[in-house]
Design a protein around this motif. Structure first.
Motif, PDB file in Angstrom:
ATOM      1  N   ARG A 236       0.826  -1.208   0.000  1.00  0.00           N
ATOM      2  CA  ARG A 236       0.000   0.000   0.000  1.00  0.00           C
ATOM      3  C   ARG A 236       0.860   1.258   0.000  1.00  0.00           C
ATOM      4  NH1 ARG A 236      -3.774   2.000  -2.268  1.00  0.00           N
ATOM      5  NH2 ARG A 236      -4.739  -0.062  -2.014  1.00  0.00           N
ATOM      6  N   ALA A 237       1.940   1.268   0.780  1.00  0.00           N
ATOM      7  CA  ALA A 237       2.828   2.438   0.795  1.00  0.00           C
ATOM      8  C   ALA A 237       3.431   2.677  -0.581  1.00  0.00           C
ATOM      9  CB  ALA A 237       3.930   2.247   1.833  1.00  0.00           C
ATOM     10  N   ASN A 238       3.766   1.596  -1.292  1.00  0.00           N
ATOM     11  CA  ASN A 238       4.313   1.741  -2.635  1.00  0.00           C
ATOM     12  C   ASN A 238       3.284   2.304  -3.601  1.00  0.00           C
ATOM     13  OD1 ASN A 238       7.203   0.405  -3.213  1.00  0.00           O
ATOM     14  ND2 ASN A 238       6.256  -0.652  -1.493  1.00  0.00           N
ATOM     15  N   LEU A 239       2.055   1.820  -3.508  1.00  0.00           N
ATOM     16  CA  LEU A 239       1.005   2.343  -4.383  1.00  0.00           C
ATOM     17  C   LEU A 239       0.756   3.818  -4.104  1.00  0.00           C
ATOM     18  CD1 LEU A 239      -1.676  -0.503  -4.544  1.00  0.00           C
ATOM     19  CD2 LEU A 239       0.311  -0.115  -6.022  1.00  0.00           C
ATOM     20  N   ASN A 240       0.773   4.200  -2.824  1.00  0.00           N
ATOM     21  CA  ASN A 240       0.598   5.617  -2.470  1.00  0.00           C
ATOM     22  C   ASN A 240       1.714   6.468  -3.074  1.00  0.00           C
ATOM     23  OD1 ASN A 240      -1.595   4.804  -0.959  1.00  0.00           O
ATOM     24  ND2 ASN A 240      -0.590   5.045   1.023  1.00  0.00           N
ATOM     25  N   PHE A 241       2.953   5.956  -3.019  1.00  0.00           N
ATOM     26  CA  PHE A 241       4.096   6.693  -3.550  1.00  0.00           C
ATOM     27  C   PHE A 241       3.976   6.851  -5.060  1.00  0.00           C
ATOM     28  CE2 PHE A 241       8.924   6.895  -4.164  1.00  0.00           C
ATOM     29  CZ  PHE A 241       8.996   8.217  -3.765  1.00  0.00           C
ATOM     30  N   ILE A 242       3.598   5.783  -5.731  1.00  0.00           N
ATOM     31  CA  ILE A 242       3.420   5.836  -7.186  1.00  0.00           C
ATOM     32  C   ILE A 242       2.362   6.873  -7.554  1.00  0.00           C
ATOM     33  CG2 ILE A 242       2.581   4.528  -9.181  1.00  0.00           C
ATOM     34  CD1 ILE A 242       3.850   2.021  -7.792  1.00  0.00           C
TER      35      ILE A 242
END
Length: 299
Positions: A236-242
């Motif tokens: 989820r943190a990666n998707l938020n960053f993207i």
């Protein structure tokens, strides 16, 4: 220069012999293992043109880990046509995030002063890391563009922003807001652990802003390559960053695997036996060549 065989580790089996290994170089001068780095370079003829530089920080939840198991991973990237720097740094619980960033900054200072001797181009640097190491790489990148963030951690970035050509995130946590979500795999004790005096007297959400690269993006931020999967703790943190990068029109390349890909648990990129890891290496090599191309000589 002293060259030795790659350290023996399950991830380092079948070393890549097209790469030269300069291991355990002291980038601080204090003789401590936590302040050592490796330089890996493809074997080339003397006088060959300088190559882009990929600086890598290992993961381990900010509390553990070491550069040595990442030797094969880094050699795989060197074989793609770059100079790779694989670095250690101080870790919690004895040290805080500020010490890790100060060590990472010292690594970049060493690179700026010395990498040309190894065939690297100090004006074409890409930072990267997995998990906690990716978080450190992202904060160092942000600090180069945001003086407030650099001042907060008491660092003076030694590499000009224009020379930071890209950022690589393997299962990283660039958005600390997810730690405040109910049921997240990491507790808020990880936020406290990374702060001076365990965060006593600090408002944790305010402090977390300085720990979250996602909060420090601007139009000057370099391109980013993100690899993650639905089996990653920090998915989820990666998707938020993207999403945040795209919202700011910052180039972001992604390699995202679904839950059906059983080889893609957190930091799977370290294990070269997986075809999914080989795809990461291929895509990473293409990313570095795209964002840090060879300079075209003036006519």
């Amino acid at each position: 220069m002293l060259r030795r065989a790659a350290p023996v580790h399950k991830f380092n089996l079948h070393p890549i012999d097209s790469v030269e290994y300069d291991l355990d170089l002291d980038y601080i001068g204090d003789g401590q293992k936590i302040h050592r780095l490796d330089v890996l370079a493809p074997k080339r003829a003397d006088g060959a043109e300088p190559l882009p530089v990929y600086v890598y920080f290992h993961g381990g939840g900010w509390t553990s880990g070491d550069k040595d198991p990442l030797t094969k991973y880094c050699a795989s990237q060197a074989a793609e046509g770059m100079i790779v720097v694989n670095a250690n740094y101080r870790m919690a619980t004895r040290f805080q995030l500020k010490h890790m960033l100060q060590d990472g900054n010292a690594v970049l200072d060493w690179v700026a002063r010395n990498i040309a001797a190894y065939g690297g181009d100090p004006t074409r640097i890409v930072l990267g890391g997995d998990s906690a190491g990716g978080h450190i790489a992202a904060l160092l990148t942000a600090a180069a563009f945001e003086p407030e963030l650099a001042t907060h951690y008491d660092i003076a970035p030694p590499v000009a922003p224009r020379n930071l050509r890209g950022l690589v995130q393997h299962c990283s946590i660039a958005d600390f807001s997810v730690l405040f979500d109910r049921g997240f795999v990491l507790s808020l004790n990880f936020v406290r652990m990374l702060l001076p005096d365990r965060g006593r007297g600090l408002h944790l959400r305010t402090a977390a802003r300085f720990m979250s690269p996602i909060e420090w993006l601007n139009r000057g931020f370099p391109p980013v390559f993100v690899t993650t999967s639905e089996r990653d703790y920090f998915y989820r943190a990666n998707l938020n960053f993207i999403e945040a990068l795209r919202a700011r029109k910052i180039r972001v390349d992604t390699l995202i695997y679904g839950r059906q890909s059983v080889n893609t648990k957190h930091t799977w990129q370290q294990d070269d036996t997986h075809p999914e890891s080989q795809e990461v290496y291929r895509r990473l090599g293409a990313f570095v060549r795209a964002v840090a191309p060879r300079a075209v000589a003036a006519l």
